[in-house]
Design a protein around this motif. Sequence first.
Motif: not given
Length: 329
Positions: A2-7, A80-83, A87-95
């Motif tokens: 459920c995380d949407t981004h790195s620290e 979907t992840m943008l890296m 090492g930093q990243w963003l993410a989103s999820e679709c159901r």
Amino acid sequence: MCDTHSEQINELAKALAAAQGELEPAEKNATAAIGEKGKLSRKYADLTAMIDAVRKVLPKHGLSIAQIVLPTEGVAHVRTMLMHESGQWLASECRMPYDNTDSKNAIQSMGSAITYAGLEVQEADVPAIKNEMAGLNRLRERMDNARKDIKRRIAGPLDGFDAEVKALIARIVDARAALDTQVKDFERRDREGRRAAVQCVVDNIKSCEGVPELDIPINPSWLNKSTRQAEIHEDIKRIIAAYKRECEETRRMEQAKADRIALVEATAKAQAEQHGFMLPLSKFAACLTPDLAVVMALPPVTRGLDGYNAGFGGFVALIVKELANEELP
């Protein structure tokens, strides 16, 4: 997940801003049939075209993308992840729920759901999409009705179990209440027994000390099991000792008062016999106090009758002199 981004995303944000300045729109290279029975169609950029649009730009800035289909029952779950190379990243999820209409198999249902998740509505597509929305509403209603039916079938045994547990709890509560009543009744009777025993001790000590008339209230602390008998005896004897001191002081004061009255009466009588007239006791009211300090503070005279020259004797002399003057013609 459920995380949407790195620290931290500061390096990623900097790189993404630079990459967006170089990106071009993806080519619409595919056509999709939409609406009931595919009467309408629209062009769109498929996943390959979108990947091609960003593939040449993102790596230059240390960026990469990845799409993961996650195993989730009943829905198409895409992450979907943008890296960034840091090492930093963003993410989103679709159901999206599977489309189980018609004769679609599981793979086709999941593909339909993923396709719906990626659609962008345009003006020409609105009528067909409304029809699709109506179909989705019907699907939602069927799924919700199925959920309710399953819930009812599952809840039936649970309701019976819940009633049985509540009945057991009620029995436990009743049993505890009965025990609590008995315990409180025992404690009450035990306390009454201790009160009677303490009262007996009080009465015995009063009798031995010769003060049966003294009322000694029972101190609540005497009823505690932790209070020793010796402590109770000491407390009672202290109360009796204080009472005796008070009685002795009262007796002494009464005796002093009686002695003072007898002295005044004798003096008045003697003076009356000596001078031939009565000395009223009311004249000696100030002398009747048993406090000798008050008597000695009466106005003194330098010389009085029978050698008295101060205190009570002087006061008597003043009274005699006053009465003698009143007797003169």
